[in-house]
Scaffold this motif. Structure first.
Motif, PDB file in Angstrom:
ATOM      1  N   LEU A 375     -17.467 -23.651 -23.126  1.00  0.00           N
ATOM      2  CA  LEU A 375     -17.313 -23.647 -21.535  1.00  0.00           C
ATOM      3  C   LEU A 375     -15.509 -23.949 -21.393  1.00  0.00           C
ATOM      4  O   LEU A 375     -15.213 -24.565 -22.188  1.00  0.00           O
ATOM      5  CB  LEU A 375     -17.952 -24.694 -20.925  1.00  0.00           C
ATOM      6  N   ARG A 376     -15.034 -23.098 -20.309  1.00  0.00           N
ATOM      7  CA  ARG A 376     -13.466 -23.356 -20.212  1.00  0.00           C
ATOM      8  C   ARG A 376     -13.342 -24.855 -19.497  1.00  0.00           C
ATOM      9  O   ARG A 376     -13.932 -25.338 -18.852  1.00  0.00           O
ATOM     10  CB  ARG A 376     -13.196 -22.520 -18.778  1.00  0.00           C
ATOM     11  N   PRO A 377     -12.285 -25.535 -20.233  1.00  0.00           N
ATOM     12  CA  PRO A 377     -11.903 -26.870 -20.109  1.00  0.00           C
ATOM     13  C   PRO A 377     -11.713 -27.233 -18.601  1.00  0.00           C
ATOM     14  O   PRO A 377     -11.378 -26.247 -17.901  1.00  0.00           O
ATOM     15  CB  PRO A 377     -10.730 -26.994 -20.842  1.00  0.00           C
ATOM     16  N   PRO A 378     -11.819 -28.166 -18.221  1.00  0.00           N
ATOM     17  CA  PRO A 378     -11.556 -28.667 -16.683  1.00  0.00           C
ATOM     18  C   PRO A 378     -10.047 -28.252 -16.284  1.00  0.00           C
ATOM     19  O   PRO A 378      -9.010 -28.206 -16.825  1.00  0.00           O
ATOM     20  CB  PRO A 378     -11.733 -30.241 -16.680  1.00  0.00           C
ATOM     21  N   ALA A 379     -10.316 -27.471 -14.912  1.00  0.00           N
ATOM     22  CA  ALA A 379      -8.839 -27.114 -14.338  1.00  0.00           C
ATOM     23  C   ALA A 379      -9.388 -27.000 -12.900  1.00  0.00           C
ATOM     24  O   ALA A 379     -10.355 -27.041 -12.438  1.00  0.00           O
ATOM     25  CB  ALA A 379      -8.734 -25.485 -14.977  1.00  0.00           C
ATOM     26  N   PRO A 380      -8.157 -26.852 -11.991  1.00  0.00           N
ATOM     27  CA  PRO A 380      -8.352 -26.914 -10.614  1.00  0.00           C
ATOM     28  C   PRO A 380      -9.274 -25.796 -10.295  1.00  0.00           C
ATOM     29  O   PRO A 380      -9.097 -24.489 -10.659  1.00  0.00           O
ATOM     30  CB  PRO A 380      -7.002 -26.692 -10.191  1.00  0.00           C
ATOM     31  N   LEU A 381     -10.107 -25.849  -9.273  1.00  0.00           N
ATOM     32  CA  LEU A 381     -10.890 -25.073  -8.909  1.00  0.00           C
ATOM     33  C   LEU A 381     -10.777 -24.404  -7.465  1.00  0.00           C
ATOM     34  O   LEU A 381     -10.368 -25.308  -6.649  1.00  0.00           O
ATOM     35  CB  LEU A 381     -12.650 -25.206  -8.966  1.00  0.00           C
ATOM     36  N   ASP A 382     -10.876 -23.349  -6.890  1.00  0.00           N
ATOM     37  CA  ASP A 382     -10.846 -22.768  -5.659  1.00  0.00           C
ATOM     38  C   ASP A 382     -11.954 -23.163  -4.894  1.00  0.00           C
ATOM     39  O   ASP A 382     -13.148 -23.536  -5.370  1.00  0.00           O
ATOM     40  CB  ASP A 382     -10.967 -21.422  -5.790  1.00  0.00           C
ATOM     41  N   PRO A 383     -11.861 -23.443  -3.635  1.00  0.00           N
ATOM     42  CA  PRO A 383     -12.828 -23.669  -2.759  1.00  0.00           C
ATOM     43  C   PRO A 383     -14.144 -22.487  -2.976  1.00  0.00           C
ATOM     44  O   PRO A 383     -13.854 -21.269  -2.933  1.00  0.00           O
ATOM     45  CB  PRO A 383     -12.444 -23.472  -1.179  1.00  0.00           C
ATOM     46  N   GLY A 384     -15.309 -22.903  -3.096  1.00  0.00           N
ATOM     47  CA  GLY A 384     -16.459 -21.890  -3.151  1.00  0.00           C
ATOM     48  C   GLY A 384     -16.741 -21.280  -4.601  1.00  0.00           C
ATOM     49  O   GLY A 384     -17.448 -20.777  -5.009  1.00  0.00           O
ATOM     50  N   GLU A 385     -15.698 -21.868  -5.518  1.00  0.00           N
ATOM     51  CA  GLU A 385     -15.877 -21.642  -6.967  1.00  0.00           C
ATOM     52  C   GLU A 385     -17.024 -22.475  -7.403  1.00  0.00           C
ATOM     53  O   GLU A 385     -16.640 -23.526  -8.128  1.00  0.00           O
ATOM     54  CB  GLU A 385     -14.467 -21.634  -7.642  1.00  0.00           C
ATOM     55  N   GLN A 386     -18.161 -21.877  -7.624  1.00  0.00           N
ATOM     56  CA  GLN A 386     -19.413 -22.559  -8.153  1.00  0.00           C
ATOM     57  C   GLN A 386     -20.054 -21.783  -9.191  1.00  0.00           C
ATOM     58  O   GLN A 386     -21.275 -21.963  -9.455  1.00  0.00           O
ATOM     59  CB  GLN A 386     -19.860 -22.939  -7.028  1.00  0.00           C
ATOM     60  N   TRP A 387     -19.200 -20.934  -9.886  1.00  0.00           N
ATOM     61  CA  TRP A 387     -19.685 -20.016 -11.029  1.00  0.00           C
ATOM     62  C   TRP A 387     -19.405 -20.847 -12.464  1.00  0.00           C
ATOM     63  O   TRP A 387     -18.124 -20.966 -12.592  1.00  0.00           O
ATOM     64  CB  TRP A 387     -19.362 -18.447 -10.843  1.00  0.00           C
ATOM     65  N   PHE A 388     -20.163 -21.073 -13.416  1.00  0.00           N
ATOM     66  CA  PHE A 388     -19.706 -21.700 -14.519  1.00  0.00           C
ATOM     67  C   PHE A 388     -20.070 -20.888 -15.609  1.00  0.00           C
ATOM     68  O   PHE A 388     -21.070 -20.735 -16.082  1.00  0.00           O
ATOM     69  CB  PHE A 388     -20.044 -23.185 -14.634  1.00  0.00           C
ATOM     70  N   ARG A 389     -19.050 -20.468 -16.273  1.00  0.00           N
ATOM     71  CA  ARG A 389     -19.065 -19.215 -17.219  1.00  0.00           C
ATOM     72  C   ARG A 389     -19.292 -19.931 -18.820  1.00  0.00           C
ATOM     73  O   ARG A 389     -18.225 -20.471 -19.085  1.00  0.00           O
ATOM     74  CB  ARG A 389     -18.152 -18.366 -17.206  1.00  0.00           C
ATOM     75  N   VAL A 390     -20.303 -19.504 -19.511  1.00  0.00           N
ATOM     76  CA  VAL A 390     -20.353 -19.890 -20.858  1.00  0.00           C
ATOM     77  C   VAL A 390     -20.037 -18.773 -21.800  1.00  0.00           C
ATOM     78  O   VAL A 390     -20.865 -17.648 -21.435  1.00  0.00           O
ATOM     79  CB  VAL A 390     -21.645 -20.377 -21.326  1.00  0.00           C
ATOM     80  N   SER A 391     -19.363 -18.857 -22.830  1.00  0.00           N
ATOM     81  CA  SER A 391     -19.147 -17.776 -23.694  1.00  0.00           C
ATOM     82  C   SER A 391     -19.237 -18.308 -25.061  1.00  0.00           C
ATOM     83  O   SER A 391     -19.649 -19.131 -25.430  1.00  0.00           O
ATOM     84  CB  SER A 391     -17.418 -17.329 -23.641  1.00  0.00           C
TER      85      SER A 391
END
Length: 499
Positions: A375-391
Motif C-alpha cells: 500500500l502506498r505510504p502515508p501522504a497528503p490526500l485530496d478532498p474526497g480521495e477515499q480510494w486506497f490502492r493495493v499493489s
C-alpha cells in the motif's frame, strides 16, 4: 523521447508503424497491420511514460495508465481520425511507413500550420532517418543544419522528479548571474504588480514606477534561497537596486508547481517583507512579493503582490552554450508538464489523518505478506480521495482498490472488455463477486461496509478489517485461478475486441 519497440501482434499478423511522432514526455504512434484478407486495420498507441516519470506516486493517483491504445479501425481515414484527437501535426516526426508517405504528407498539409508543414518537409528531405532516433531535435528556421544533436535531460538528474526546489536553484542562478534575466524578471513582476493591485501605475510605489520607466537599469546585489524567520520561509529573496538609487529593494519569491498554498502563506510573505523593512537592523528599504508558477495556477488567485508564470520565463534563458540553455529550458518545460497533469493539489487533513491510521492497520493485517502486497505510504490526500490502492507484482497490470465511501473492493484489470471476461470467468467466480465494466477496465467486485465519515478512524476499525479480508479473498482467488484469469484478460483486451 520514448519510442515503442515491441507492439503486441495478432496471430500471423505483424504490426507496423504507419506514422510515429514524439515530444518531450512521450510518443504517439499510428500502428497498422494487414488482416488475413490482406486489408489494413489501424489503431493508435500513446505513451506518456516519460511524463509520468516526472510525477510522484501520489501525483499519479487517478490518472490511469501512461500507455493508452485505441480500438481497431478499418480504414486509413479512420486511423487519421484517431490521431486527430491529439495535435500530432505539431509534434516531431520520427517514422513514416514508406507505403503511406504521400498520404501522410497530404494529411499534414490539410491540418498543419506553415511552420509544421516546413518541419515535416525538412524531415522528409533528410536522407538519414536515424537522426530522429539519435536525439536530434528541430531548433527552428529553414536551414537543415538546424537539426543538431542535443543530449536531452535525464530525469534521474532531477532526483528523480521535478520539484519546486529545482526551480528555486535555477532561478537563483539566473537572477544572480544574468543581468538580462534579472531585468526581464523584475519588469515582468512590476507589470503584474500594477495589474494585480488595480491601483494603476501612477498610484503604485515609486520603485515600481521607476522599474517600468523605459531606461531603467536594475543591479543585483544578492539572491538568497530558503530564508526563514518567525513568519515562515521564503523560497528566494532577490536584493537589488535601481541604478541611480541607494535604496535596497527586496523581492520575496514563492515558487509553486502544484503544491497547495500553506495557511496564510501570501500574508506571511508580506509580514516577512515588513519585518525586514521596519525592524532593526533594517535589511532593506522597500519590499514586495511575487509568485512564480504555471499560468493556470496563477489564474486561480494567489494574494501575492505580483506573479510571473513559468511559460513567460522559458524564453529568457540566454547562453553562448546551447546545451546549457536546452538543459534549463527542459526543466521549466517538465515543471509545466507536471503541473498540467496533476493540477493544483489541495490537501484534506481529515482524509490524510485517516489514511495514516489505515496504513498502520494494513501493515499489521498483512504483516506476513508485505513482500507480495503493498500500500502506498502515508501522504497528503485530496478532498474526497477515499480510494486506497493495493499493489502486487503477482497481479501484473492489475491492482486491488478499496473504495471506502462506496463500500466496494475491486480487483481491476485495465483496458479490458468486461462482457468478454464474464463469458470466460462466470463459471469460476465465487459467490458475492460480480464482474463490472469500470470505464475501460474490468473489475471483479465485492461489497464491503461503507465508510462515510473519516473524521474518527477508531470508529471504523471493523469496516477497515472487513475490507482487508476482502482484499485477501480477491488476491487468493486470483492466485488460485491465475492462468484462467490471465487468458481471459488477454482475450478481453479492447484492441482485440470488435471496433
Amino acid at each position: 523521447m520514448l519510442v515503442l519497440k515491441h507492439p503486441r501482434q495478432g496471430p500471423c499478423m505483424t504490426a507496423e508503424v504507419i506514422v510515429e511522432v514524439g515530444a518531450d514526455g512521450g510518443s504517439l504512434t499510428l500502428w497498422g497491420r494487414k488482416d488475413q484478407g490482406e486489408s489494413w486495420e489501424f489503431w493508435t498507441r500513446s505513451d506518456e511514460t516519460a511524463a509520468f516519470d516526472l510525477l510522484d506516486e501520489e501525483d499519479r493517483q487517478g490518472l490511469g495508465s501512461a500507455v493508452q491504445e485505441s480500438n481497431l479501425v478499418r480504414s486509413f481515414s479512420d486511423g487519421i481520425s484517431l490521431l486527430d484527437r491529439y495535435p500530432w501535426c505539431d509534434l516531431t516526426p520520427l517514422k513514416i511507413h514508406p507505403e503511406f508517405r504521400e498520404s501522410i504528407v497530404i494529411e499534414v498539409r490539410k491540418r498543419g500550420t506553415q511552420r509544421a508543414i516546413d518541419r515535416w518537409a525538412r524531415w522528409l528531405s533528410t536522407d538519414d532517418r536515424n537522426t530522429a532516433d539519435e536525439g536530434y531535435v528541430l531548433t527552428g528556421g529553414s536551414d537543415p543544419e538546424e537539426y543538431r544533436p542535443v543530449e536531452l535531460l535525464d530525469e534521474e538528474d532531477l532526483g528523480p522528479v521535478v520539484k519546486e526546489r529545482h526551480i528555486d536553484f535555477l532561478l537563483q542562478e539566473e537572477l544572480q548571474v544574468s543581468s538580462k534575466f534579472l531585468h526581464n524578471f523584475v519588469r515582468a513582476a512590476a507589470k503584474s504588480f500594477v495589474k494585480v493591485s488595480g491601483i494603476g501605475l501612477a498610484s503604485s510605489p515609486d520603485f515600481i514606477q521607476a522599474t517600468l520607466r523605459p531606461n531603467s537599469r536594475i543591479d543585483s546585489v544578492r539572491v538568497k534561497r530558503s530564508i526563514s524567520d518567525l513568519n515562515g520561509e521564503s523560497d528566494l529573496i532577490v536584493l537589488y537596486k535601481l541604478r541611480g538609487s541607494a535604496d535596497l529593494i527586496a523581492l520575496l519569491i514563492e515558487d509553486k508547481i502544484h503544491a497547495p498554498f500553506q495557511h496564510l502563506q501570501a500574508e506571511r510573505y508580506k509580514e516577512r517583507g515588513v519585518s525586514g523593512e521596519k525592524n532593526e537592523p533594517k535589511k532593506w528599504n522597500n519590499h514586495w512579493t511575487c509568485l512564480v508558477a504555471p499560468d493556470f495556477y496563477i489564474k486561480r488567485g494567489h494574494g501575492f503582490d505580483s506573479a510571473v508564470d513559468l511559460e513567460q520565463i522559458k524564453p529568457w534563458f540566454g547562453s553562448t552554450d546551447p546545451g546549457r540553455t536546452e538543459f534549463k529550458t527542459r526543466i521549466i518545460e517538465m515543471s509545466i508538464r507536471k503541473a498540467s497533469i496533476t493540477g493544483v493539489k489541495v490537501v484534506d487533513p481529515i482524509n490524510t489523518a485517516f489514511y495514516a491510521r489505515y496504513y498502520e492497520a494494513f501493515q499489521q493485517f498483512f504483516s506476513g505478506q508485505l513482500q507480495t502486497l503493498s500500500l502506498r505510504p502515508p501522504a497528503p490526500l485530496d478532498p474526497g480521495e477515499q480510494w486506497f490502492r493495493v499493489s502486487s507484482p503477482l497481479l501484473g497490470s492489475g491492482y486491488i482498490t478499496h473504495r471506502a465511501s462506496r463500500g466496494i473492493v475491486d480487483l481491476t484489470f485495465p483496458d479490458t472488455n468486461a462482457e468478454q471476461v464474464k463469458r470466460d470467468l462466470s463459471s469460476v467466480v465465487e459467490a458475492g463477486v460480480t464482474i463490472e465494466q469500470t470505464g475501460k477496465s474490468t473489475s471483479l467486485r465485492c461489497g464491503v461496509p461503507a465508510i462515510k465519515d473519516m473524521s474518527q478512524f477508531s470508529q471504523h476499525e471493523a469496516e477497515v478489517t472487513a475490507a482487508f479480508r476482502t482484499v485477501q479473498r480477491l488476491f487468493e482467488f486470483y492466485c488460485r485461478k491465475q492462468a484462467q484469469i490471465h487468458d481471459a484478460v488477454t482475450r478481453a483486451s479492447w484492441r482485440n475486441s470488435p471496433s
